[in-house]
Design a protein around this motif. Structure first.
Motif, PDB file in Angstrom:
ATOM      1  N   LYS A   3       0.891  -1.126   0.052  1.00  0.00           N
ATOM      2  CA  LYS A   3      -0.106   0.031   0.041  1.00  0.00           C
ATOM      3  C   LYS A   3       0.802   1.270  -0.066  1.00  0.00           C
ATOM      4  CE  LYS A   3      -3.815  -2.079   1.965  1.00  0.00           C
ATOM      5  NZ  LYS A   3      -4.966  -1.949   1.075  1.00  0.00           N
ATOM      6  N   ASP A   4       2.234   1.092  -0.322  1.00  0.00           N
ATOM      7  CA  ASP A   4       2.976   2.330  -0.285  1.00  0.00           C
ATOM      8  C   ASP A   4       3.001   2.858  -1.712  1.00  0.00           C
ATOM      9  OD1 ASP A   4       5.031   4.181   0.108  1.00  0.00           O
ATOM     10  OD2 ASP A   4       6.509   2.712   0.582  1.00  0.00           O
ATOM     11  N   PRO A   5       2.813   3.961  -2.108  1.00  0.00           N
ATOM     12  CA  PRO A   5       2.524   4.605  -3.587  1.00  0.00           C
ATOM     13  C   PRO A   5       4.281   4.615  -4.029  1.00  0.00           C
ATOM     14  CG  PRO A   5       1.408   5.888  -2.026  1.00  0.00           C
ATOM     15  CD  PRO A   5       2.098   4.817  -1.191  1.00  0.00           C
ATOM     16  N   ALA A   6       5.230   4.709  -3.113  1.00  0.00           N
ATOM     17  CA  ALA A   6       6.542   4.950  -3.657  1.00  0.00           C
ATOM     18  C   ALA A   6       7.230   3.572  -4.092  1.00  0.00           C
ATOM     19  CB  ALA A   6       7.406   5.595  -2.657  1.00  0.00           C
ATOM     20  N   ALA A   7       6.943   2.718  -3.354  1.00  0.00           N
ATOM     21  CA  ALA A   7       7.168   1.171  -3.546  1.00  0.00           C
ATOM     22  C   ALA A   7       6.505   0.736  -4.856  1.00  0.00           C
ATOM     23  CB  ALA A   7       7.039   0.426  -2.212  1.00  0.00           C
TER      24      ALA A   7
ATOM     25  N   SER B 224       5.100   2.354  -7.396  1.00  0.00           N
ATOM     26  CA  SER B 224       5.622   3.133  -8.356  1.00  0.00           C
ATOM     27  C   SER B 224       7.086   2.549  -8.748  1.00  0.00           C
ATOM     28  CB  SER B 224       5.750   4.575  -8.086  1.00  0.00           C
ATOM     29  OG  SER B 224       6.441   5.407  -9.176  1.00  0.00           O
ATOM     30  N   ALA B 225       7.836   2.465  -7.898  1.00  0.00           N
ATOM     31  CA  ALA B 225       9.444   1.824  -8.176  1.00  0.00           C
ATOM     32  C   ALA B 225       9.203   0.358  -8.875  1.00  0.00           C
ATOM     33  CB  ALA B 225      10.221   1.659  -7.022  1.00  0.00           C
ATOM     34  N   ALA B 226       8.087  -0.512  -8.289  1.00  0.00           N
ATOM     35  CA  ALA B 226       8.169  -1.666  -8.601  1.00  0.00           C
ATOM     36  C   ALA B 226       7.408  -1.759 -10.486  1.00  0.00           C
ATOM     37  CB  ALA B 226       7.144  -2.609  -7.792  1.00  0.00           C
ATOM     38  N   PHE B 227       6.706  -0.788 -10.583  1.00  0.00           N
ATOM     39  CA  PHE B 227       6.165  -0.630 -11.830  1.00  0.00           C
ATOM     40  C   PHE B 227       6.951  -0.384 -12.933  1.00  0.00           C
ATOM     41  CE2 PHE B 227       3.595   1.989 -14.841  1.00  0.00           C
ATOM     42  CZ  PHE B 227       2.797   0.857 -15.435  1.00  0.00           C
ATOM     43  N   LEU B 228       8.056   0.717 -12.504  1.00  0.00           N
ATOM     44  CA  LEU B 228       8.980   1.256 -13.335  1.00  0.00           C
ATOM     45  C   LEU B 228      10.034   0.021 -13.486  1.00  0.00           C
ATOM     46  CD1 LEU B 228       9.448   4.802 -11.955  1.00  0.00           C
ATOM     47  CD2 LEU B 228       8.446   4.147 -14.192  1.00  0.00           C
ATOM     48  N   GLU B 229      10.497  -0.728 -12.420  1.00  0.00           N
ATOM     49  CA  GLU B 229      11.442  -1.979 -12.386  1.00  0.00           C
ATOM     50  C   GLU B 229      10.776  -2.674 -13.621  1.00  0.00           C
ATOM     51  OE1 GLU B 229      12.473  -4.067  -9.367  1.00  0.00           O
ATOM     52  OE2 GLU B 229      12.910  -2.002  -8.092  1.00  0.00           O
ATOM     53  N   ARG B 230       9.522  -3.097 -13.482  1.00  0.00           N
ATOM     54  CA  ARG B 230       8.857  -4.096 -14.411  1.00  0.00           C
ATOM     55  C   ARG B 230       9.229  -3.508 -15.754  1.00  0.00           C
ATOM     56  NH1 ARG B 230       8.739  -8.838 -16.399  1.00  0.00           N
ATOM     57  NH2 ARG B 230       6.353  -9.205 -17.701  1.00  0.00           N
TER      58      ARG B 230
ATOM     59  N   LEU C 136       4.178  11.357 -14.219  1.00  0.00           N
ATOM     60  CA  LEU C 136       3.485  11.453 -12.973  1.00  0.00           C
ATOM     61  C   LEU C 136       3.153   9.875 -12.819  1.00  0.00           C
ATOM     62  CD1 LEU C 136       1.722  14.664 -13.037  1.00  0.00           C
ATOM     63  CD2 LEU C 136       3.954  14.332 -12.088  1.00  0.00           C
ATOM     64  N   TRP C 137       3.275   9.566 -11.447  1.00  0.00           N
ATOM     65  CA  TRP C 137       2.681   8.491 -11.067  1.00  0.00           C
ATOM     66  C   TRP C 137       1.205   8.702 -10.658  1.00  0.00           C
ATOM     67  CZ3 TRP C 137       2.663   3.465 -10.550  1.00  0.00           C
ATOM     68  CH2 TRP C 137       2.006   2.846  -9.623  1.00  0.00           C
ATOM     69  N   LEU C 138       0.042   8.039 -11.170  1.00  0.00           N
ATOM     70  CA  LEU C 138      -1.193   8.355 -11.121  1.00  0.00           C
ATOM     71  C   LEU C 138      -1.898   7.349 -10.237  1.00  0.00           C
ATOM     72  CD1 LEU C 138      -1.815   8.579 -15.309  1.00  0.00           C
ATOM     73  CD2 LEU C 138      -1.470  10.663 -13.338  1.00  0.00           C
ATOM     74  N   GLY C 139      -1.008   6.350  -9.879  1.00  0.00           N
ATOM     75  CA  GLY C 139      -1.903   5.266  -8.986  1.00  0.00           C
ATOM     76  C   GLY C 139      -1.783   4.002  -9.466  1.00  0.00           C
ATOM     77  N   VAL C 140      -1.904   3.119  -8.575  1.00  0.00           N
ATOM     78  CA  VAL C 140      -1.808   1.659  -8.874  1.00  0.00           C
ATOM     79  C   VAL C 140      -3.195   1.224  -9.929  1.00  0.00           C
ATOM     80  CG1 VAL C 140      -2.727   0.642  -6.979  1.00  0.00           C
ATOM     81  CG2 VAL C 140      -1.197  -0.837  -8.038  1.00  0.00           C
ATOM     82  N   HIS C 141      -4.273   1.722  -9.708  1.00  0.00           N
ATOM     83  CA  HIS C 141      -5.379   1.347 -10.411  1.00  0.00           C
ATOM     84  C   HIS C 141      -5.932   2.399 -11.561  1.00  0.00           C
ATOM     85  CE1 HIS C 141      -6.237  -1.442  -7.402  1.00  0.00           C
ATOM     86  NE2 HIS C 141      -6.106  -0.549  -6.303  1.00  0.00           N
ATOM     87  N   THR C 142      -4.864   3.416 -11.777  1.00  0.00           N
ATOM     88  CA  THR C 142      -5.290   4.343 -13.098  1.00  0.00           C
ATOM     89  C   THR C 142      -4.176   3.929 -14.077  1.00  0.00           C
ATOM     90  OG1 THR C 142      -5.792   6.079 -11.417  1.00  0.00           O
ATOM     91  CG2 THR C 142      -5.256   6.636 -13.770  1.00  0.00           C
TER      92      THR C 142
ATOM     93  N   ARG D  48      -2.791  -0.620 -16.349  1.00  0.00           N
ATOM     94  CA  ARG D  48      -3.076  -0.191 -14.742  1.00  0.00           C
ATOM     95  C   ARG D  48      -1.979  -0.876 -14.190  1.00  0.00           C
ATOM     96  NH1 ARG D  48      -8.298  -0.740 -16.249  1.00  0.00           N
ATOM     97  NH2 ARG D  48      -9.587   0.919 -15.274  1.00  0.00           N
ATOM     98  N   PRO D  49      -0.998  -0.186 -13.586  1.00  0.00           N
ATOM     99  CA  PRO D  49      -0.110  -1.085 -12.739  1.00  0.00           C
ATOM    100  C   PRO D  49      -0.386  -2.264 -12.249  1.00  0.00           C
ATOM    101  CG  PRO D  49       0.344   1.502 -12.454  1.00  0.00           C
ATOM    102  CD  PRO D  49      -0.854   1.302 -13.081  1.00  0.00           C
ATOM    103  N   SER D  50      -1.624  -2.219 -11.279  1.00  0.00           N
ATOM    104  CA  SER D  50      -2.110  -3.475 -10.602  1.00  0.00           C
ATOM    105  C   SER D  50      -2.325  -4.553 -11.798  1.00  0.00           C
ATOM    106  CB  SER D  50      -3.375  -3.094 -10.102  1.00  0.00           C
ATOM    107  OG  SER D  50      -4.519  -2.782 -11.174  1.00  0.00           O
TER     108      SER D  50
END
Length: 138
Positions: free
Chosen positions: A72-76, A78-84, A96-102, A117-119
């Motif tokens: 539930k940490d937005p910074a973590a 975001s970092a995981a999404f960019l790594e992927r 910009l990071w828009l959130g995990v569900h956007t 969506r990052p999720s």
């Protein structure tokens, strides 16, 4: 001169004891030198080594100790999404990071542009719907 300290109410003592028990059960370490109250964030180090500051009342309600471990940490996130994205040669086209569900605008390694969506990327392992891959290893 001696200063009289008022006794703490029994409910405060119970809340502190319950918080210490939860920390011990979770393998977390309290970093605060004194009890700050049930509604005040307390600095802790979770079992995974993350520094966090949950409120004891929230922990007692089942909200958990560590936002990072609870995903539930937005910074973590975001970092995981960019790594992927980097791992599969994809590029995030939005600053910009828009959130995990956007949905985020992405260009995959083969050049397809899509909104994902990052999720959904985390769940499926797929960055691009058009080329249906690459899929998460394992």
């Amino acid at each position: 001169m001696y200063q009289h300290r008022p006794r703490r109410p029994a409910h405060s003592l119970r809340a502190e004891a319950a918080f210490h028990t939860r920390l011990a059960d979770a393998g977390a370490q309290l970093l605060e030198p004194v009890w700050l109250g049930n509604a005040t964030p307390h600095r802790i180090r979770c079992a995974a080594g993350h520094l966090c500051a949950p409120r004891p009342s929230n922990v007692q309600q089942g909200q958990g100790l560590c936002r990072t471990c609870a995903r539930k940490d937005p910074a973590a996130a975001s970092a995981a999404f960019l790594e992927r994205l980097a791992a599969v040669g994809a590029v995030l086209l939005e600053p910009l990071w828009l959130g995990v569900h956007t949905p985020h605008l992405i260009r995959c390694a083969t050049g397809h542009i899509s909104h994902r969506r990052p999720s959904a990327v985390r769940r499926s392992g797929r960055v691009c719907r058009a080329c249906r891959g690459p899929r998460r290893p394992g």
